[in-house]
Design a protein around this motif. Sequence first.
Motif, PDB file in Angstrom:
ATOM      1  N   ASP A  17       0.858  -1.180   0.000  1.00 53.37           N
ATOM      2  CA  ASP A  17       0.000   0.000   0.000  1.00 53.37           C
ATOM      3  C   ASP A  17       0.895   1.231   0.000  1.00 53.37           C
ATOM      4  N   THR A  18       0.873   1.957  -1.110  1.00 53.98           N
ATOM      5  CA  THR A  18       1.700   3.157  -1.225  1.00 53.98           C
ATOM      6  C   THR A  18       0.846   4.418  -1.155  1.00 53.98           C
ATOM      7  N   PRO A  24       8.593   9.218  -7.262  1.00 55.48           N
ATOM      8  CA  PRO A  24       8.747   7.858  -7.764  1.00 55.48           C
ATOM      9  C   PRO A  24       8.563   6.771  -6.707  1.00 55.48           C
ATOM     10  N   LEU A  25       8.136   7.124  -5.490  1.00 54.11           N
ATOM     11  CA  LEU A  25       8.107   6.145  -4.406  1.00 54.11           C
ATOM     12  C   LEU A  25       7.214   4.925  -4.665  1.00 54.11           C
ATOM     13  N   PRO A  26       5.996   5.053  -5.224  1.00 53.43           N
ATOM     14  CA  PRO A  26       5.217   3.840  -5.491  1.00 53.43           C
ATOM     15  C   PRO A  26       5.937   2.866  -6.430  1.00 53.43           C
ATOM     16  N   ILE A  27       6.594   3.393  -7.440  1.00 52.19           N
ATOM     17  CA  ILE A  27       7.339   2.549  -8.385  1.00 52.19           C
ATOM     18  C   ILE A  27       8.542   1.907  -7.695  1.00 52.19           C
ATOM     19  N   LEU A  28       9.258   2.667  -6.900  1.00 51.40           N
ATOM     20  CA  LEU A  28      10.430   2.127  -6.203  1.00 51.40           C
ATOM     21  C   LEU A  28      10.027   1.033  -5.224  1.00 51.40           C
ATOM     22  N   LYS A  32      11.092  -2.984  -5.488  1.00 52.80           N
ATOM     23  CA  LYS A  32      11.691  -3.711  -4.367  1.00 52.80           C
ATOM     24  C   LYS A  32      10.872  -4.969  -4.051  1.00 52.80           C
ATOM     25  N   ALA A  33       9.555  -4.836  -4.031  1.00 53.11           N
ATOM     26  CA  ALA A  33       8.692  -5.991  -3.741  1.00 53.11           C
ATOM     27  C   ALA A  33       8.823  -7.056  -4.829  1.00 53.11           C
ATOM     28  N   LEU A  34       8.826  -6.641  -6.086  1.00 54.15           N
ATOM     29  CA  LEU A  34       8.954  -7.589  -7.195  1.00 54.15           C
ATOM     30  C   LEU A  34      10.292  -8.329  -7.150  1.00 54.15           C
ATOM     31  N   ASN A  35      11.345  -7.628  -6.763  1.00 53.74           N
ATOM     32  CA  ASN A  35      12.664  -8.258  -6.679  1.00 53.74           C
ATOM     33  C   ASN A  35      12.704  -9.375  -5.638  1.00 53.74           C
TER      34      ASN A  35
END
Length: 84
Positions: A17-18, A24-28, A32-35
Amino acid sequence: MPTDASATPLHHDTEIDTSGLQCPLPILRAKKALNAMESGQVLRVITTDPGAERDFQAFAVQTGNTLLSQQMDGQRGVHYLRRR
């Protein structure tokens, strides 16, 4: 990209939840989560940034992850990405 405010939530493995965060915080946070996820898993991202719909479309193209759905409801967006 699919945009449907009435769509039923898709199956997802992880959610972040962003809300309240701006680009750019939601994308960052999504990156991180996808990684940390395995290939084929689905990430659900909740956003309130007005530019998030376009940002996640560009992010999917640039990273090779699949944008499965975007559900926009007023100021809130829900984005589903499948890890490449």
